[in-house]
Design a protein around this motif. Structure first.
Motif, short mmCIF file in Angstrom:
data_model
loop_
_atom_site.label_atom_id
_atom_site.label_comp_id
_atom_site.label_asym_id
_atom_site.label_seq_id
_atom_site.Cartn_x
_atom_site.Cartn_y
_atom_site.Cartn_z
N LEU A 1 0.81 -1.22 0.00
CA LEU A 1 0.00 0.00 0.00
C LEU A 1 0.85 1.27 0.00
O LEU A 1 0.66 2.12 -0.87
N PRO A 2 1.80 1.39 0.93
CA PRO A 2 2.63 2.60 0.89
C PRO A 2 3.44 2.73 -0.40
O PRO A 2 3.64 3.84 -0.89
N SER A 3 3.90 1.61 -0.96
CA SER A 3 4.63 1.70 -2.22
C SER A 3 3.73 2.23 -3.32
O SER A 3 4.14 3.04 -4.16
N TYR A 4 2.50 1.78 -3.29
CA TYR A 4 1.54 2.25 -4.29
C TYR A 4 1.32 3.75 -4.13
O TYR A 4 1.30 4.49 -5.11
N GLU A 5 1.17 4.16 -2.88
CA GLU A 5 0.97 5.59 -2.62
C GLU A 5 2.17 6.40 -3.12
O GLU A 5 2.02 7.47 -3.70
N ALA A 6 3.36 5.85 -2.87
CA ALA A 6 4.57 6.56 -3.31
C ALA A 6 4.58 6.72 -4.82
O ALA A 6 4.86 7.82 -5.35
N ILE A 7 4.26 5.67 -5.52
CA ILE A 7 4.22 5.72 -6.99
C ILE A 7 3.18 6.72 -7.46
O ILE A 7 3.38 7.49 -8.41
N TRP B 1 6.59 5.42 5.86
CA TRP B 1 5.25 5.97 5.73
C TRP B 1 4.21 4.99 6.31
O TRP B 1 3.25 5.38 6.96
N ALA B 2 4.44 3.70 6.07
CA ALA B 2 3.55 2.69 6.62
C ALA B 2 3.59 2.72 8.14
O ALA B 2 2.56 2.68 8.81
N ILE C 1 13.81 5.54 -2.05
CA ILE C 1 12.52 6.02 -2.53
C ILE C 1 11.45 4.93 -2.50
O ILE C 1 10.32 5.18 -2.10
N PHE C 2 11.84 3.73 -2.90
CA PHE C 2 10.82 2.71 -3.03
C PHE C 2 10.83 1.68 -1.92
O PHE C 2 10.06 0.73 -1.94
N TRP D 1 11.21 4.91 2.20
CA TRP D 1 10.15 5.91 2.29
C TRP D 1 8.78 5.23 2.51
O TRP D 1 8.09 5.53 3.48
N PRO D 2 8.39 4.27 1.67
CA PRO D 2 7.12 3.60 1.89
C PRO D 2 7.06 2.90 3.26
O PRO D 2 6.04 2.95 3.94
N LEU E 1 3.69 8.08 -11.24
CA LEU E 1 4.28 7.03 -12.09
C LEU E 1 3.33 5.86 -12.36
O LEU E 1 3.75 4.84 -12.90
N VAL F 1 -3.62 -7.61 4.06
CA VAL F 1 -3.04 -6.27 3.93
C VAL F 1 -3.57 -5.60 2.66
O VAL F 1 -4.02 -4.46 2.66
N LYS G 1 2.10 9.36 -5.80
CA LYS G 1 2.57 10.71 -5.53
C LYS G 1 3.59 11.15 -6.57
O LYS G 1 3.69 12.32 -6.90
N LEU G 2 4.39 10.21 -7.04
CA LEU G 2 5.39 10.54 -8.04
C LEU G 2 4.79 10.58 -9.45
O LEU G 2 5.48 10.86 -10.42
N SER H 1 0.99 -4.21 7.78
CA SER H 1 2.26 -4.19 7.04
C SER H 1 3.43 -4.19 8.01
O SER H 1 4.40 -4.93 7.83
N SER I 1 -4.40 -1.38 7.60
CA SER I 1 -3.55 -2.06 6.62
C SER I 1 -2.08 -1.77 6.91
O SER I 1 -1.23 -2.66 6.82
N PHE J 1 -6.70 -1.80 -0.08
CA PHE J 1 -7.18 -1.38 -1.39
C PHE J 1 -8.68 -1.53 -1.57
O PHE J 1 -9.31 -0.76 -2.26
#
Lengths: 297, 348, 293
Positions: free
Chosen positions: A144-150, C33-34, C25-26, C29-30, A155, C251, A152-153, C268, C264, C256
């Motif tokens: 989920l956070p990875s999706y959010e990051a993408i 953020w989680a 970044i990938f 950061w996520p 992408l 999750v 926001k970018l 995680s 969620s 989603f």
């Protein structure tokens, strides 16, 4: 390798004893091979029948006469909600994902592994841990956070968004680190005396030396990228970015429809999704096995 | 061509281990110097410091007139032959030999000519387009030599280059390396743990033990006048006999026997007596009893192993001399006796 | 680090940069953020969020559904790991023994590795089809009214079978290569010392395979936890309903479909901690293998 089985009594004749043991071994192996072979083979035979037959009778043991038709339809008939996507486009997207991921991963992880193994860096240990913490943590966990990051970018629905986040793990780096550590120290020393600087050593010696390893990891990473499912499902909502494996979701949904859907076509598409990774693994199996089993040493 | 001088060189690893204690010596221009010692004695570290592969903790290293402490290995005008040869496996013999020249920016035609010359000198011409994996151990060794020779360096460094070869090939390569070095007149530093290699190849031997120089000298000096019991027992096969003895009133007595000999030193008290097995004579009228346990047939001569007064002792006799296990008596050649301090092991 | 490493600074930094950037970044950061959002409650309509402390975690641990999913995940992982390892080990031992056709067997037994999990799941749908599936009929012979996607146990069984099938090749490859790396001299010494083949296997071969087996244990647990997502998603045919699912699937579902961002995220984080523990184990194992092999 010639190991004889001594389970049977000693007084039996030697040739017969070996034969029984071997027959037992072969029986087990043949059963195992059948277990692995039958499901995809049945999918192939079934894909050669028309939709009505499949819907009524399920899996088919014999070859029907609709094989070409179903494959043709799967590859070239436009489907989906917008009627813009056909099997060929999905196949192309799968190749872009598989190759793009494998190549990107190899380049990035080789460079990082080289930096970690061959340089005296004060923060090498830190970099090592920053990278290797990610070793086993798959994208699925932080999906989920990875999706959010993408998002926001900006992408989503791009090849970059599809491929790059998948590269963010240490498997390749770890693999190359292990390999570089096994390269004799003297090679780097000889190169230094021969006047090769760090970059020259990397390009002239280490990369050519890693050719087999690169091939091996390419196969593993290609299959891994090709087979990605959850991430493409989330990131690509635009059908023109669909990969074959991503398309399976659509196939499954259509398969459970109450009306008679195009079962033959769906199966044909699933088979197309299997062929490239299976082919690469079978044809290059020596490299593949080497890469897989050496990645953990 | 250059002389190499080490002035107060010392090596301490980051973990505090002192691999080489403060060391000074000079290698003359054109000289073949062998560093010899047991594993872990610091000989390789010393060589690698000269090569520039290991940082020098303290001291000054000069090649020719130039201080090279901080000079990159590639710029020290040296060539090195490694124990495992360190050939580049993906390059042909030709490319392996020429790689260093290529990196120096030599023109291709010049590299080709020099590689051909080196290959001819080492009988490698027909193998130039093969890869290392297609060569035998001896041929790989030659390629490693070729890589060193082609650069025409001021200094050759050898790190146990023969230890991966079988005994026969080793003897042959030993002679070839020595002959090549003679012909080129290039200064050479050679590391080995094999005392036979050291004795046969060196102009001068440096014996190392536990990061310290035990002795520097010609093979003959090292063999006949070892500076310590360590050198005496490490160099020479069979090693020198070392037994406990007493010096009393200018005479040496071996414990338990009144085997009297004049003492070369004017000292009283306990000593370690050293004598080479070939300097002992079996003599029916000798004054030292010797119990022979094992008779070792070596072809050109024979070795008798046994005890003198409970201490192991060996005697070398000619191939035609009569001998049998059991008791015998010995005489020692007085001029061949060496006396060592039993505490420090140093020569008296 | 190599004995004689290069000393320059800018090159290694430049070489590391792409990897570090991508991971930052990938990954970090996520992940960060989680961690952060696991302490917040998201407004379902997207109007801001409130800090709730550990409430997301406590409500998870008190949630019966979550507990059920956790229990299923554990059971599922144990079953998948056990059966795929056991079958693969048996096949590897036999494949190591035979002289004729060894290479052919290897090919036939490993190629399924390349099939994507959702495709394997799709094949599962065909075999467990409610009216025509051959395995459905097989279970019905024993009086089990097998209904994929309707009956909890039936769906769970199908998920385990497909996941095991898909994982056999990897384990087989590793076991076979582990067996083949046992030196011939050791086998021969064992044959002189012990005339019972079974005894030799348990006393000599198996201990030498133990590092491979431990490594595979962790690989299989992570496989069951994460990589089977496609299998599970396909077999429940997009309708979670009353179907069994693993923690990772939940999750995804809560994040989603349920739009429960905080919940969620908290899930995680729990999974990340779990995997981190596995990683540490794995890492020590790998390092040890480097030193002793």
């Amino acid at each position: 390798m010639a190991e004889t089985t001594l389970e049977t009594p000693v007084e039996t004749h030697r040739p017969r004893r070996i034969k029984w043991g071997a027959i037992g071994d072969h029986t087990v192996l043949i059963l195992g091979a059948l277990l692995m072979m039958i499901p995809p083979l049945l999918a192939l035979t079934t894909a050669s029948h028309d939709a009505v037959t499949i819907h009524r009778e399920g899996l088919q043991l014999t070859l029907g006469d609709n094989l070409g038709k179903n494959f043709h339809a799967a590859m070239f008939e436009k489907g989906g909600f917008t009627q813009t996507v056909d099997g060929t486009l999905m196949l192309m997207n799968s190749f872009i994902l598989g190759i793009g991921f494998a190549v990107g991963k190899i380049i990035i992880s080789m460079m990082a592994a080289y930096a970690i193994v061959y340089f005296r860096l004060r923060f090498a240990t830190l970099a090592f841990w920053v990278i290797f913490t990610t070793l086993l943590l798959p994208l699925e966990v932080r999906i989920l956070p990875s999706y959010e990051a993408i998002q926001k970018l900006g992408l989503t629905n791009t090849y970059t968004g599809l491929i790059v986040p998948l590269i963010a793990s240490a498997t390749g780096t770890f693999f190359f680190r292990q390999f570089f550590m096994s390269v004799p120290e003297e090679l780097a020393e000889a190169a230094r005396i021969d006047g090769a600087g760090p970059w020259k050593f990397f390009v002239d010696i280490l990369v050519p030396l890693s050719r087999t390893m690169i091939a091996a990891i390419f196969i593993i990473m290609f299959v891994f990228g090709w087979n990605q499912y959850l991430w493409p499902t989330l990131i690509t909502t635009d059908e023109s970015f669909f990969t074959l494996v991503r398309g399976i979701k659509q196939i499954v949904l259509s398969y459970t429809d109450s009306q008679i859907p195009e079962h033959g076509q769906a199966l044909a598409l699933a088979i197309v999704a299997m062929i490239p990774p299976v082919a690469i693994v079978v044809f290059f199996q020596n490299w593949f096995v080497k890469g897989l089993t050496e990645s953990d040493k | 061509m250059a002389q190499v001088s080490l002035e107060g060189i010392r090596k301490v690893y980051p973990n505090g281990f002192q691999a080489v204690q403060t060391t000074s010596f000079t290698i003359q221009d054109g000289e073949f110097v062998v560093l010899v010692g047991p594993s872990g004695c610091g000989k390789s570290t010393l060589l690698r410091m000269i090569a520039g592969l290991e940082e020098i903790t303290e001291g000054t290293l000069k090649i020719g007139d130039r201080v090279v402490n901080d000079v990159d290995p590639a710029d020290r005008d040296i060539a090195m032959v490694f124990q495992n040869y360190a050939l580049y496996p993906h390059m042909t013999v030709r490319k392996n030999i020429g790689y260093g020249l290529k990196n120096r920016g030599n023109p291709a035609s010049e590299i080709a000519a020099k590689v051909e010359d080196a290959a001819k000198m080492l009988n490698l011409t027909e193998y130039l387009d093969r890869k290392p994996a297609q060569l035998s151990g001896g041929q790989r060794q030659r390629v490693a030599m070729g890589r060193a020779v082609v650069r025409d360096p001021a200094l050759f460094l050898f790190d146990e280059p023969l230890s991966n070869l079988d005994a026969k090939l080793r003897n042959q390569m030993r002679i070839e390396i020595k002959a090549l070095q003679r012909r080129l007149g290039t200064t050479a530093v050679y590391v080995t743990h094999d005392q036979v290699e050291a004795m046969t190849m060196a102009d001068r031997i440096i014996v190392l033990n536990a990061g310290r120089i035990e002795q520097i000298g010609t093979p003959s000096e090292i063999y006949h006048n070892p500076a310590s019991t360590f050198v005496a027992s490490f160099m020479g096969a069979p090693p020198m006999n070392l037994i406990r003895a007493q010096v009393e009133q200018g005479e040496v007595r071996i414990n338990g026997y009144d085997g009297l000999m004049p003492a070369p030193a004017s000292q009283n008290g306990p000593v370690t007596l050293g004598i080479r097995p070939e300097d002992v004579v079996l003599d029916d009228h000798g004054n030292i009893p010797f119990r022979v346990d094992i008779l070792e047939e070596l072809g050109a001569h024979r070795l008798l192993h046994g005890v003198v007064g409970e201490q192991p002792f060996s005697v070398m006799i000619g191939k035609d001399d009569a001998a049998s296990t059991g008791t015998a008596t010995l005489n020692l050649k007085p001029e061949a006796l060496r006396l060592f301090d039993p505490e420090t092991g140093r020569k008296l | 680090m190599k004995r004689a490493g290069f000393d320059t600074i800018w090159l290694p930094v430049a070489l590391l940069m792409p990897q570090l950037l991508i991971i930052a970044i990938f990954f970090y950061w996520p992940a960060g953020w989680a961690l952060q959002s696991s302490f917040y409650l998201q407004d379902p309509f997207g109007f801001g969020s409130t800090f709730v402390g550990g409430e997301n975690y406590t409500s998870l641990l008190g949630n019966d559904q979550y507990k059920r999913v956790a229990v299923f995940t554990i059971l599922y992982s144990v079953l998948v790991t056990f059966f795929s390892l056991a079958i693969a080990l048996l096949l590897a031992i036999k494949a190591d023994k035979v002289i004729r056709g060894a290479k052919t067997y290897r090919t036939l037994l490993m190629w399924v590795y390349a099939i994507a999990p959702p495709v394997a799941g799709f094949l599962g749908i065909l075999f467990f089809d409610q009216s025509t599936g051959p395995l459905t009929k097989f279970f019905q012979m024993f009086g089990w009214d097998f209904k994929l996607g309707v009956d909890y146990n039936a769906t769970a069984t199908a998920m385990v079978i497909v996941a095991v099938w898909k994982q056999i090749p990897v384990n087989f490859i590793f076991f076979l290569s582990g067996l083949q790396s046992i030196p011939r001299s050791v086998r021969e010494a064992a044959m002189i010392d012990n005339r019972s083949a079974t005894g030799r296997f348990w006393q000599v071969t198996f201990p030498l395979l133990a590092p491979t087996a431990f490594f595979l244990l962790i690989i299989n647990i992570t496989y069951a936890l994460f990589d089977t997502f496609g299998v599970i998603d396909a077999l429940m045919k997009g309708e979670p309903g009353n179907n069994p699912m693993t923690l990772v699937y939940k999750v995804y579902l809560d994040g989603f479909r349920g739009n429960d961002l905080g919940g969620s995220s908290a899930q995680s984080v729990i999974l990340m901690v779990l995997v981190l523990i596995l990683t540490v184990f794995q890492f020590r194992l790998m390092e040890r293998r480097i030193h002793y092999t």
